[in-house]
Design an enzyme around this catalytic site. Structure first.
Site, PDB file in Angstrom:
ATOM      1  CG  ASP A   8      10.501  -2.349  -4.284  1.00  0.00           C
ATOM      2  OD1 ASP A   8      10.148  -3.207  -4.817  1.00  0.00           O
ATOM      3  OD2 ASP A   8       9.847  -2.094  -3.189  1.00  0.00           O
ATOM      4  CG  ASP A  10       4.227  -2.614  -5.577  1.00  0.00           C
ATOM      5  OD1 ASP A  10       3.502  -1.719  -6.343  1.00  0.00           O
ATOM      6  OD2 ASP A  10       4.521  -3.765  -6.194  1.00  0.00           O
TER       7      ASP A  10
END
Length: 623
Positions: A8, A10
């Site tokens: 991922d 953020d």
């Protein structure tokens, strides 16, 4: 086996949640809407923007205010987040990504950001070059927590779920991984709290990014290709990533140094010795001249014009730029599947060194070297015209060596006529062949032969298309090694062995149904190379050698043979002629893969010498 680490963005790689909350605040203010509680905004991180704004505004996703909010957020993203992206990278991320790459992992990103925004953030943060595949919310029909992003990454890299891992800071990441059958690592320093993360059943929970890296390296199955040898030192990987030298020097001579680096690393040579070998080569090649500096691209190559530039020997850097861009857009597996079918027929170009560059890059698992290799295939393309091949059943059930012996007998019966025909063909310099190849001499001979052809080259035996391709590659390896032992040290025949090693890796990058085409191109091409010499190995000598080696097998556990390989490797490491480490590397691989067939151990000791340059080199290079 391809090992994949998915991340991922953020809250996992970049500490952007604080800035995201600020960007949402700017967006709401620009819309004239009341500010939202920062905790409510943080709770939406990990969702696509449309879902986040719909939830925060309390409206359906098709409400016009959602689209307005997304547009305002994207503007705030450019002005609020990107300028300070480097300062937002979590501790240990840059170093950890380097370690994972050196350990042979394909690094990828699966994010709920739009692709362009994620690409911009990674670039601004100085992390983009680590990743081979980036999947944003707009790249899929169903974003996280649906499994589609993870499954798409696996598809692009031709990888299995059990050889991958997903790392994320929200339950959306973990549920995507679980639905795709991918192990997961939850990080506790991002958006969701540990208890919330544990409720989503991650495989492992990590407090820091270095802990993530240690878990991944320690638990995913090892990749046993030569890549593991390259892991021993960052400097070796750096040599393969180097972009400061041109692919050729003194006109058309190929810069082989990366091939030698792969071979020496695969043979277990100490990294500092490989570095010394590399530096000596680029300073003064065995031909007595240095490697040349890289050239800046002058052309713009795209999908509309790349085929028209095949074999034109124009602007290697522009070809690299094109394939680099396409690989970033498509991923390496898809890029290879898309462009290799058109390029395979030109595998003989540059004395097969373009093929070697690409295939050995795939063997080593190095992205940039693979980009150079496919670009060189396009740049130096010399067509072997496999479309002319016609399968014949006239010779019954043959194996590759049977087909070779049949052609060798044909040459023996027609030696004078065929030799004169080849010489007349080569003496004709009026054909449309790049003038730099005429300066080469040897490459001109091959290009003339492949362009003109001969019926025997295209009289294709049934095994080429009907036999299992792995069996064909094994039998072809024996065949070209037999040829090399019939004329030991022959520079051109040695190329056929190192190129076969490459072609096998290249074929493995194609869908299974396309792999026989690679075999056909290889068979057609090697016959063109053999015919171009104006003579052929004697069938009696080939038969005698075959009788010696057909069933000869070494006991791989006998210490005598391991000691002999140690001697061969030590000799190869001292050779300035880089084809010799490549010879030993390929022959040892074949010896091991075939359970110790003696022919490969014997051939490994037949070193070659750097050939004398022809008189045509007194003329200046054309390009």
């Amino acid at each position: 086996m391809t090992r994949v680490a998915m991340f991922d963005l953020d809250g996992t790689l970049v500490d952007s949640p604080r800035a995201i909350v600020e960007a949402f605040g700017v967006a709401f203010a620009a819309m004239g809407a009341d500010p939202r509680d920062p905790a409510d905004i943080r709770a939406t991180i990990g969702l696509p923007l449309e879902q986040a704004f719909a939830k925060l505004l309390g409206v359906p996703q098709d409400d016009p205010r959602v689209a307005e909010g997304v547009a305002q957020y994207q503007e705030a993203f450019r002005t609020v987040i990107l300028p300070r992206a480097r300062s937002l990278v979590f501790p240990g991320v840059a170093e950890g990504l380097d370690e994972l790459r050196r350990s042979g992992f394909e690094l990828t990103v699966a994010t709920s950001k739009f692709h362009a925004s994620a690409d911009a953030l990674l670039t601004a943060a100085g992390l983009r070059d680590h990743f081979t595949v980036l999947i944003g919310a707009d790249d899929v029909t169903y974003p996280k927590p649906h499994p589609e992003p993870g499954l798409l990454i696996l598809e692009r890299l031709d990888a299995r779920p059990e050889h991958a891992v997903m790392v994320g800071d929200t339950t959306h990441d973990l549920r995507m991984a679980e639905a795709a059958g991918i192990p997961s690592v939850a990080v506790t320093y991002g958006v969701h709290q540990r208890a919330e993360l544990e409720a989503a059943r991650p495989t492992y929970v990590a407090e820091t990014f270095p802990e993530v890296v240690a878990h991944i390296v320690g638990t995913l199955p090892r990749n046993t290709r030569v890549k593991d040898a390259l892991v021993e030192a960052a400097s070796v990987e750096d040599m393969l990533n180097d972009r400061t030298h041109h692919i050729e020097f003194n006109g058309h001579l190929t810069n082989h140094v990366k091939h030698a680096v792969v071979a020496l690393a695969g043979l277990g040579i100490a990294p500092e010795r490989i570095k010394a070998y590399h530096d000596n080569y680029v300073t003064l090649t065995p031909y007595g001249c240095p490697v040349e500096p890289a050239r800046a691209p002058q052309l713009t190559i795209d999908d509309d014009n790349w085929v028209q530039l095949l074999g034109k020997r124009q602007d290697f850097a522009a070809h690299c730029e094109f394939f680099d861009r396409r690989e970033r857009e498509l991923g390496m597996p898809e890029m290879l599947r898309r462009y290799l079918p058109r390029l395979l027929s030109g595998w003989v170009g540059a004395l097969q060194h373009a093929t070697i560059h690409l295939g050995w890059a795939l063997d080593a698992g190095n992205r940039w070297m693979a980009i150079e290799g496919i670009a060189y295939l396009a740049f130096a393309h010399v067509d072997c015209h496999p479309e002319r091949a016609v399968t014949t059943e006239a010779y019954g059930v043959e194996r590759p060596k049977d087909s070779l012996l049949r052609i060798a007998r044909y040459w023996e019966d027609n030696r004078q006529e065929l030799g004169a025909w080849v010489q007349n063909l080569v003496d004709d310099t009026t054909s449309d062949i790049h003038p730099e190849l005429l300066r080469s001499g040897l490459q001109h001979r091959i290009a003339r032969m492949l362009g003109e052809g001969h019926p025997k080259i295209y009289e294709t035996p049934a095994w080429v298309t009907d036999q299992d391709t792995d069996a064909s590659w094994d039998q072809l390896a024996y065949l070209v090694t037999l040829l090399y032992l019939a004329e030991p040290g022959d520079f051109l025949l040695l190329h056929l062995m190192t190129a076969l090693h490459a072609m096998r890796h290249i074929a493995d990058a194609l869908p299974e149904e396309q792999r026989p085409e690679a075999v056909k191109c290889y068979w057609t091409g090697i016959l063109g190379v053999l015919f171009s010499r104006g003579h052929f190995s004697l069938p009696g000598k080939l038969t005698a050698l075959d009788s010696l080696f057909d069933t000869a097998v070494d006991d791989v556990d006998d210490p005598r043979w391991n000691r002999e390989w140690e001697w061969l490797i030590a000799r190869a490491a001292e050779e300035e002629e880089e084809h010799n480490p490549k010879l030993v590397y390929v022959m040892r691989a074949m010896w091991r893969n075939t359970g110790g067939r003696s022919i490969y151990r014997v051939a490994a000791g037949q070193f070659t010498a750097t050939p004398e340059l022809p008189a045509t080199f007194e003329q200046p290079p054309v390009d």
